[in-house]
Design an enzyme around this catalytic site. Structure first.
Site, PDB file in Angstrom:
ATOM      1  CG  ASP A 140      -6.586   2.764  -0.789  1.00 51.25           C
ATOM      2  OD1 ASP A 140      -6.147   1.558  -0.423  1.00 51.25           O
ATOM      3  OD2 ASP A 140      -5.801   3.505  -0.697  1.00 51.25           O
ATOM      4  CB  SER A 141      -6.703  -2.920  -2.555  1.00 53.65           C
ATOM      5  OG  SER A 141      -7.873  -3.222  -1.690  1.00 53.65           O
ATOM      6  CG  ASP A 183      -8.142   1.803   2.875  1.00 56.84           C
ATOM      7  OD1 ASP A 183      -7.705   2.425   3.611  1.00 56.84           O
ATOM      8  OD2 ASP A 183      -7.547   0.956   2.087  1.00 56.84           O
ATOM      9  CE  LYS A 204      -6.414  -0.294   5.490  1.00 55.06           C
ATOM     10  NZ  LYS A 204      -5.670   0.786   4.770  1.00 55.06           N
ATOM     11  CD  GLU A 233      -2.228   3.550   2.914  1.00 52.68           C
ATOM     12  OE1 GLU A 233      -1.018   4.141   2.222  1.00 52.68           O
ATOM     13  OE2 GLU A 233      -2.887   2.741   2.107  1.00 52.68           O
ATOM     14  CD  GLU A 256      -0.026  -3.616   2.464  1.00 54.54           C
ATOM     15  OE1 GLU A 256      -0.773  -2.782   2.848  1.00 54.54           O
ATOM     16  OE2 GLU A 256       0.123  -3.866   1.286  1.00 54.54           O
TER      17      GLU A 256
HETATM   18  O1  KIV Z   1      -6.688  -1.368   0.420  1.00 54.39           O
HETATM   19  C1  KIV Z   1      -6.474  -2.371   0.918  1.00 54.39           C
HETATM   20  O2  KIV Z   1      -6.992  -3.481   0.583  1.00 54.39           O
HETATM   21  C2  KIV Z   1      -5.706  -2.518   2.212  1.00 54.39           C
HETATM   22  C3  KIV Z   1      -5.358  -3.757   2.650  1.00 54.39           C
HETATM   23  C4  KIV Z   1      -4.443  -4.871   1.894  1.00 54.39           C
HETATM   24  C5  KIV Z   1      -4.890  -3.821   4.209  1.00 54.39           C
HETATM   25  O3  KIV Z   1      -5.435  -1.481   2.678  1.00 54.39           O
END
Ligand code: KIV
Length: 293
Positions: free
Chosen positions: A49-50, A88, A117, A119, A187
């Site tokens: 989600d980055s 994510d 993924k 959090e 992280e």
């Molecule tokens: O969103 C992302 O890119 C991440 C990674 C940095 C682990 O969660």
């Protein structure tokens, strides 16, 4: 190793990598980045989600929606042959109810990801992960600096620096392992704490700003390649400075257009081979050579 010669990476293969080989994970957000990450031989491609920050230009990840994530996940899946694709789960996609969380996790699987993924590791999150696992969906955990909690944490800060905070991280890591996560992102955690967690759980840890003792490492595509020059966290190693190279290439093209150097009439243009066709159009004034505009 090229993707052509690699077998598809599976969740059990990632679990089994612990103690035998290090796991290389990268983010990707679209077809070309996914292809390059896969060709480079990444074990895991994370559709992070980055993308909210590095692709969509938001200041954080909180505005990213399920629609955004599924759109990008489908593109990444199309560009991937061998890497394990992990989607994510964005902010609010697993916070409202367990039912909605499972449905959203399932949408990633239907988009072609092999895992999701999530959090955090507090008890309410463990219940959500339990339910997602119950729907046969592999889950990668993520603790330490969890960017979706940026307002709660008060910024993008290193987590687990004192004994109490470190103890909370150990407990979360143990709970996530117990809930059936197949791997765990750490992280922005001090290297000593990440090493201790890595030793104490049987699932692989994947570090980002968590020192060298983790079982694997992940970095953001744009950070590694220098495509996002705005900000460089301490833990990022740049392997290229592509933003500068791309701006230079684009400005050379624009200069060539303005100076009439592009396109070249011989090598970059098409021509009518039969002069009779040109005469039918222009009469006797049919040009023999095309002049520059
Ligand atoms: O969103 C992302 O890119 C991440 C990674 C940095 C682990 O969660």
């Amino acid at each position: 190793m090229g993707a052509e010669t690699r077998k598809k990476v599976t969740v059990p293969a990632i679990r089994d990598a612990k103690g035998s080989r290090r796991i290389g994970m990268l983010t990707a957000y679209d077809y070309p980045s996914a292809r390059m990450v896969d060709l480079a031989g990444a074990d895991i491609t994370l559709v992070g989600d980055s993308l909210g920050m590095v692709v969509l230009g938001y200041p954080d990840t909180l505005s990213v929606t399920m629609d955004d994530m599924l759109h990008h996940t489908r593109a990444v899946v199309r560009g991937t042959q061998s890497s394990l694709v992990v989607g994510d789960m964005p902010y609010l996609s697993y916070h409202v109810s367990i039912e909605e969380s499972v449905r959203n996790a399932g949408a990633f699987i239907r988009a072609g990801a092999q895992a999701v993924k999530v959090e955090g590791g507090k008890p309410s999150r463990i219940r959500v992960i339990d339910a997602i696992r119950d729907a046969e969906i592999p889950v990668m955990g993520h603790i330490g600096l969890t960017p979706q909690s940026v307002n709660d944490i008060g910024g993008f800060k290193v987590q687990g620096k004192d004994a109490d905070a470190a103890k909370r991280l150990f407990d979360e890591a143990a709970a996530l392992e117990e809930a059936g996560c197949f791997s765990l992102v750490l992280e922005c955690v001090p290297a000593e704490i990440a090493a201790y967690i890595t030793e104490s759980v049987k699932i692989p840890t994947i570090g980002i700003g968590a020192g060298p003792a983790c079982d694997g490492q992940v970095l953001v595509y744009h950070d590694i390649l220098g495509l996002f020059e705005g900000f460089k966290p301490k833990f990022v190693r740049r392997y290229a400075s592509l933003e500068g190279e791309i701006v230079t290439a684009l400005s050379h093209y624009l200069e060539d257009v303005r100076e009439g150097r592009f396109p070249d009439v011989e090598t970059e243009s098409f021509h009518v081979a039969d002069r009779a066709e040109l005469r039918a159009l222009y009469g006797e004034k049919a040009p023999i050579r095309v002049a520059k505009g």
